[in-house]
Design a protein around this motif. Structure first.
Motif, PDB file in Angstrom:
ATOM      1  N   HIS A 265      39.378  35.561  36.250  1.00 39.86           N
ATOM      2  CA  HIS A 265      39.962  35.973  37.527  1.00 39.86           C
ATOM      3  C   HIS A 265      41.448  36.281  37.403  1.00 39.86           C
ATOM      4  N   SER A 266      42.098  35.740  36.364  1.00 42.78           N
ATOM      5  CA  SER A 266      43.521  35.987  36.153  1.00 42.78           C
ATOM      6  C   SER A 266      43.779  37.168  35.223  1.00 42.78           C
TER       7      SER A 266
ATOM      8  N   CYS B 178      41.496  39.737  34.367  1.00 43.41           N
ATOM      9  CA  CYS B 178      40.789  40.991  34.680  1.00 43.41           C
ATOM     10  C   CYS B 178      40.972  41.296  36.167  1.00 43.41           C
ATOM     11  N   GLY B 179      41.698  42.361  36.458  1.00 45.56           N
ATOM     12  CA  GLY B 179      42.000  42.684  37.847  1.00 45.56           C
ATOM     13  C   GLY B 179      40.785  42.941  38.700  1.00 45.56           C
ATOM     14  N   ASP B 180      39.701  43.459  38.098  1.00 45.46           N
ATOM     15  CA  ASP B 180      38.497  43.769  38.875  1.00 45.46           C
ATOM     16  C   ASP B 180      37.582  42.562  39.024  1.00 45.46           C
TER      17      ASP B 180
ATOM     18  N   SER C  92      38.770  39.481  40.356  1.00 45.21           N
ATOM     19  CA  SER C  92      39.617  38.521  41.076  1.00 45.21           C
ATOM     20  C   SER C  92      38.801  37.486  41.848  1.00 45.21           C
TER      21      SER C  92
ATOM     22  N   TYR D 212      33.705  43.277  28.549  1.00 44.80           N
ATOM     23  CA  TYR D 212      34.669  42.220  28.856  1.00 44.80           C
ATOM     24  C   TYR D 212      34.730  41.234  27.691  1.00 44.80           C
TER      25      TYR D 212
END
Length: 244
Positions: free
Chosen positions: A31-32, A34-36, A38, A233
């Motif tokens: 969540h920190s 990878c912007g997509d 969140s 990812y």
């Protein structure tokens, strides 16, 4: 987290030691980083259990996902192996996968069921004489059931799984993990890849700490077409594990 010890690693560990059950706590950095992602959960706990018997073994694990306001979902797998050869190198494998989650819509939440599946196949297991190194390869037929909640239709496919573990530096360090590759007609290229390599420092190998069965380390979730279609990812965690 998904089968962090894995069935085969637990099997090999159990042959050399009675300690194969464990509880893990992972702080996920997705969540920190990878912007997509969140809205991705920040904490996961995993409970694993392994029990051998005269004709094979049973393994299960449960992942529970958390956000700051509580539990968001759970996933579990249970697998049974039946020994085919006396040296336990070849085995028949049957497995079930399934779980539930939640979707956020503003301030409202709704439940979602994962498309559950059954796997049938064979396993080839190998280990060094001192069990410090183990490896397994599993090739399985995979049937995915209808999901009335999401409208997903049933389909058949395959799954190839490799599992490894190596312990070194006089028991201080362990590098282990798994890699799954399976067929899914809903994704680009029709194949999903998930691998979760881990690195652990085993504190009970330190002089004076032999009764403290705690490990600290990290796991990386490396995937393609898994979290999102056509997306790759590599997401790390900060982790602890208590073996009992």
């Amino acid at each position: 987290m998904k089968k962090l010890f894995s069935l085969v690693i637990a099997l090999m560990a159990m042959t050399a030691s009675s300690q194969a059950q464990n509880v893990q706590l992972h702080y996920d950095l997705g969540h920190s980083l990878c912007g997509d992602l969140s809205s991705r959960q920040s904490v996961t706990t995993t409970v694993e259990m392994f029990k051998p018997d005269n004709i094979g073994s049973t393994f299960l694990f449960t992942d529970i996902y958390y956000k700051e306001d509580g539990v968001t979902g759970s996933y579990w797998e249970i697998a049974r192996e039946f020994d085919i050869t006396k040296n336990k190198q070849w085995a028949a494998h049957i497995e079930y996968n399934g779980g539930v989650g939640t979707l956020e819509k503003g301030e409202a939440y709704s439940g979602i069921r994962f498309q559950h599946s059954v796997l049938l196949g064979g396993a080839w297991n190998w280990h060094s004489k001192d069990f410090s190194k183990v490896f397994s390869a599993q090739l399985m037929y995979k049937y995915n059931f209808t999901n009335h909640h999401t409208g997903e239709r049933p389909f058949s496919g395959f799954q190839l799984t490799e599992v490894w573990s190596t312990t070194f530096a006089h028991g201080l360090c362990t590098f282990d993990g798994f890699c799954d590759l399976w067929y899914d007609p809903k994704v680009n290229g029709k194949l999903v890849l998930v691998s979760q390599p881990q690195f652990w420092f085993n504190l009970n190998s330190i002089k004076g700490w032999s009764n403290i069965n705690l490990s600290v380390g990290t796991e990386w979730e490396i995937s393609n077409n898994f979290i999102k279609n056509d997306k790759f990812y590599a997401i790390p965690t900060i982790a602890t594990k208590w073996t009992f």
